[in-house]
Design a protein around this motif. Structure first.
Motif, short mmCIF file in Angstrom:
data_model
loop_
_atom_site.label_atom_id
_atom_site.label_comp_id
_atom_site.label_asym_id
_atom_site.label_seq_id
_atom_site.Cartn_x
_atom_site.Cartn_y
_atom_site.Cartn_z
N THR A 5 -31.38 -43.65 152.22
CA THR A 5 -31.56 -43.44 153.66
C THR A 5 -30.46 -42.52 154.19
O THR A 5 -29.46 -42.27 153.51
CB THR A 5 -31.50 -44.77 154.43
OG1 THR A 5 -30.23 -45.38 154.20
CG2 THR A 5 -32.60 -45.72 153.97
N VAL A 6 -30.68 -42.03 155.39
CA VAL A 6 -29.60 -41.38 156.14
C VAL A 6 -29.37 -42.19 157.40
O VAL A 6 -30.31 -42.71 158.01
CB VAL A 6 -29.92 -39.92 156.51
CG1 VAL A 6 -29.94 -39.04 155.27
CG2 VAL A 6 -31.24 -39.80 157.25
N ASP A 7 -28.10 -42.31 157.79
CA ASP A 7 -27.76 -42.94 159.05
C ASP A 7 -26.84 -42.00 159.80
O ASP A 7 -26.03 -41.29 159.18
CB ASP A 7 -27.06 -44.29 158.82
CG ASP A 7 -28.04 -45.36 158.36
OD1 ASP A 7 -29.07 -45.52 159.01
OD2 ASP A 7 -27.76 -46.02 157.33
N ILE A 8 -26.96 -41.99 161.10
CA ILE A 8 -26.27 -40.98 161.89
C ILE A 8 -25.40 -41.59 162.95
O ILE A 8 -25.87 -42.38 163.78
CB ILE A 8 -27.29 -40.03 162.56
CG1 ILE A 8 -28.12 -39.35 161.46
CG2 ILE A 8 -26.58 -38.99 163.41
CD1 ILE A 8 -29.29 -38.58 161.98
N ALA A 9 -24.12 -41.25 162.90
CA ALA A 9 -23.21 -41.62 163.99
C ALA A 9 -23.14 -40.42 164.92
O ALA A 9 -22.47 -39.43 164.61
CB ALA A 9 -21.84 -41.98 163.44
N LEU A 10 -23.85 -40.50 166.02
CA LEU A 10 -23.93 -39.40 166.98
C LEU A 10 -23.04 -39.70 168.16
O LEU A 10 -23.23 -40.69 168.86
CB LEU A 10 -25.38 -39.22 167.45
CG LEU A 10 -25.61 -38.25 168.61
CD1 LEU A 10 -25.14 -36.84 168.26
CD2 LEU A 10 -27.08 -38.25 169.01
N PHE A 11 -22.05 -38.82 168.38
CA PHE A 11 -21.13 -39.02 169.49
C PHE A 11 -21.41 -38.05 170.62
O PHE A 11 -21.82 -36.91 170.39
CB PHE A 11 -19.68 -38.80 169.03
CG PHE A 11 -19.18 -39.82 168.04
CD1 PHE A 11 -19.18 -41.17 168.34
CD2 PHE A 11 -18.70 -39.43 166.80
CE1 PHE A 11 -18.71 -42.11 167.43
CE2 PHE A 11 -18.23 -40.36 165.89
CZ PHE A 11 -18.23 -41.70 166.21
N THR A 12 -21.15 -38.52 171.80
CA THR A 12 -21.17 -37.63 172.95
C THR A 12 -20.15 -38.18 173.94
O THR A 12 -19.63 -39.29 173.76
CB THR A 12 -22.56 -37.54 173.59
OG1 THR A 12 -22.61 -36.39 174.41
CG2 THR A 12 -22.87 -38.78 174.42
N ILE A 13 -19.88 -37.41 174.99
CA ILE A 13 -18.96 -37.90 176.01
C ILE A 13 -19.74 -38.11 177.29
O ILE A 13 -20.40 -37.19 177.79
CB ILE A 13 -17.79 -36.92 176.20
CG1 ILE A 13 -16.95 -36.89 174.92
CG2 ILE A 13 -16.94 -37.32 177.39
CD1 ILE A 13 -15.80 -35.93 174.94
N GLY A 55 -33.05 -43.45 158.77
CA GLY A 55 -34.32 -43.75 158.12
C GLY A 55 -34.34 -43.24 156.70
O GLY A 55 -33.36 -42.66 156.21
N PHE A 56 -35.45 -43.45 156.07
CA PHE A 56 -35.58 -43.09 154.65
C PHE A 56 -35.64 -41.58 154.46
O PHE A 56 -36.25 -40.86 155.26
CB PHE A 56 -36.83 -43.72 154.06
CG PHE A 56 -36.73 -45.21 153.95
CD1 PHE A 56 -35.97 -45.78 152.94
CD2 PHE A 56 -37.38 -46.04 154.87
CE1 PHE A 56 -35.86 -47.17 152.84
CE2 PHE A 56 -37.27 -47.42 154.77
CZ PHE A 56 -36.51 -47.99 153.77
N ALA A 77 -42.82 -48.59 156.04
CA ALA A 77 -42.08 -49.30 155.00
C ALA A 77 -42.21 -48.58 153.67
O ALA A 77 -42.28 -49.18 152.61
CB ALA A 77 -42.55 -50.74 154.88
N GLU A 78 -42.29 -47.27 153.76
CA GLU A 78 -42.25 -46.47 152.54
C GLU A 78 -40.80 -46.33 152.13
O GLU A 78 -39.95 -46.04 152.96
CB GLU A 78 -42.84 -45.08 152.80
CG GLU A 78 -42.67 -44.62 154.24
CD GLU A 78 -42.23 -43.17 154.40
OE1 GLU A 78 -42.22 -42.42 153.40
OE2 GLU A 78 -41.86 -42.79 155.53
N HIS A 79 -40.50 -46.48 150.90
CA HIS A 79 -39.17 -46.13 150.42
C HIS A 79 -39.26 -45.56 149.03
O HIS A 79 -39.15 -46.27 148.04
CB HIS A 79 -38.19 -47.30 150.46
CG HIS A 79 -38.83 -48.64 150.49
ND1 HIS A 79 -39.08 -49.37 149.36
CD2 HIS A 79 -39.30 -49.37 151.53
CE1 HIS A 79 -39.66 -50.51 149.69
NE2 HIS A 79 -39.81 -50.55 151.01
N PRO A 80 -39.44 -44.25 148.98
CA PRO A 80 -39.61 -43.57 147.69
C PRO A 80 -38.44 -43.83 146.77
O PRO A 80 -37.30 -43.95 147.24
CB PRO A 80 -39.68 -42.09 148.08
CG PRO A 80 -39.20 -42.00 149.48
CD PRO A 80 -39.42 -43.33 150.11
#
Lengths: 229, 229
Positions: free
Chosen positions: A10-18, A44-45, B2-5
């Motif tokens: 998966t990728v997860d994103i820490a998105l910052f703004t002010i 998400g995946f 719920a796909e996770h290749p």
DNA sequence: TCAAAAGTGTTAATTCTACACCCATGT
DNA sequence: ACATGGGTGTAGAATTAACACTTTTGA
């Protein structure tokens, strides 16, 4: 040795703004177990034929509607065996920075997305879902240190900004106060850091300020932390 | 949704050391397709119940026999869809630094492992297998910049070392020449950077030099690049 | 006695920090 | 007219860069 156990990536994103003078992160409220009701970083995946950076861009777009104008870089990868109780996952975390005036939310997944002050997210108990508290802390540290030696602070600003606005970015992210006069000198005299657009604005009050765009400089040497007070 | 290749997840390690005054990397010659006969970074699959850092440690141990005394940190993750023609893989790359006197090779997998000068590996055509050339280049850049603001150079030295030896690490990795006198002053006067052991050595010739161990300092401010010539 | 590397001293140039002070606007 | 931020000047302190010089060993 031709075993290759299957992982979900998966990728997860820490998105910052002010926002309102404070550093905020985009979080989504989880609607399902595990960690139901808790805040999590958007993500998400990764698709089977998709590059990691591309996946992060896609998720960011899906959650925010943002198509351009943000900074996105890989942060690091987290893969503790039990980090997701449902299955064996590895997540590639990204750090993203966006200007403040971002319309809060727009995407499809993002029904429950909100901007939240970073400090609160890190201090709250219970904290973020999964290992997202750790990811957020690492992202904050990365953002702080990258402001020192890159021109990245401009990613928090609109396309054209004043030196005062840029200074307030540093002050917010670092939690310090900087001398406006020394900061102005340093920022305006560092070759390649800022490009004057010729325009001026009074949106910050007081005397009209020159507007600038980001220059082409990639690395600041000496770091901007020096000579600024 | 719920796909996770399924992905295969590997770790690859860019291990640097200094040999004969040059920066070298451990590479293994591939015995099988694809990229048969080409050099590759050592690495392997992450086990299903294994943390990423643990997997990197294990691979490093398997390839070198090294159990301790090296520095190991995650570099970044590479996941282009076609990076391995056989299957969909994501590799978590690690940067490792080890002292010079490392006995070249010892492990099981490491039958064809060799230390090679980094510059040659990066310049050669054809280059390393897979995207390992890119990984190596990124690792080198990371190593160079981390020497600036961390006490990491000591990872290239034996447990006790002289300031001159430490200086030669910087000179080798940065490809520059530093003023021995200014370097000595800066290194010895930076609080927490070095701890004198009381011993001396003449192994570098000339007047006996004090021996030091790494101090507890984690971050150098100002960076060591400054005030050193 | 000489070469080689360690280690100390000194100085000019630069950079950093802390301010005083003026400028141009909105209210 | 005055409050507010923008922007320039300047002076003392600290750091950097360059190099003269002494020290202690092995050959």
């Amino acid at each position: 040795m031709a075993e290759h156990p299957p992982f979900a990536v998966t990728v997860d994103i820490a998105l910052f703004t002010i926002r309102d003078g404070g550093l905020c992160t985009l979080v989504v409220r989880r609607g399902e177990a595990p960690y139901r009701g808790r805040w999590a970083l958007p993500g998400g995946f990764v698709r089977i034929d998709e590059d990691l950076d591309r996946a992060a861009e896609r998720e960011l777009r899906e959650e925010t509607g943002l198509a351009r104008g943000f900074h996105l870089e890989q942060l690091r990868t987290y893969g503790a065996p039990k980090r997701d109780p449902r299955m064996r996952t590895v997540t590639v975390a990204y750090l993203a920075l966006a200007p403040g005036l971002t319309s809060p939310v727009a995407g499809t997944d993002a029904a429950d997305a909100e901007w939240r002050p970073v400090a609160g997210l890190l201090a709250a108990t219970p904290g973020l879902a999964f290992d997202h508290g750790r990811i957020l802390a690492d992202a904050l540290e990365r953002a702080r240190s990258k402001l020192e030696y890159t021109p990245l602070a401009a990613a928090f600003c609109p396309p054209e900004f004043t030196i005062g606005e840029l200074r307030r970015v540093y002050e917010t992210v670092w939690g310090t106060t900087l001398d406006p006069r020394n900061f102005h000198r340093k920022a305006s005299k560092t070759p390649g850091f800022l490009v004057p657009t010729g325009g001026t604005t009074t949106r910050d009050g007081g005397r009209p300020a020159q507007l600038y765009r980001r220059g082409t400089l990639e690395v600041l040497n000496p770091p901007l932390a020096r000579g600024v007070a």
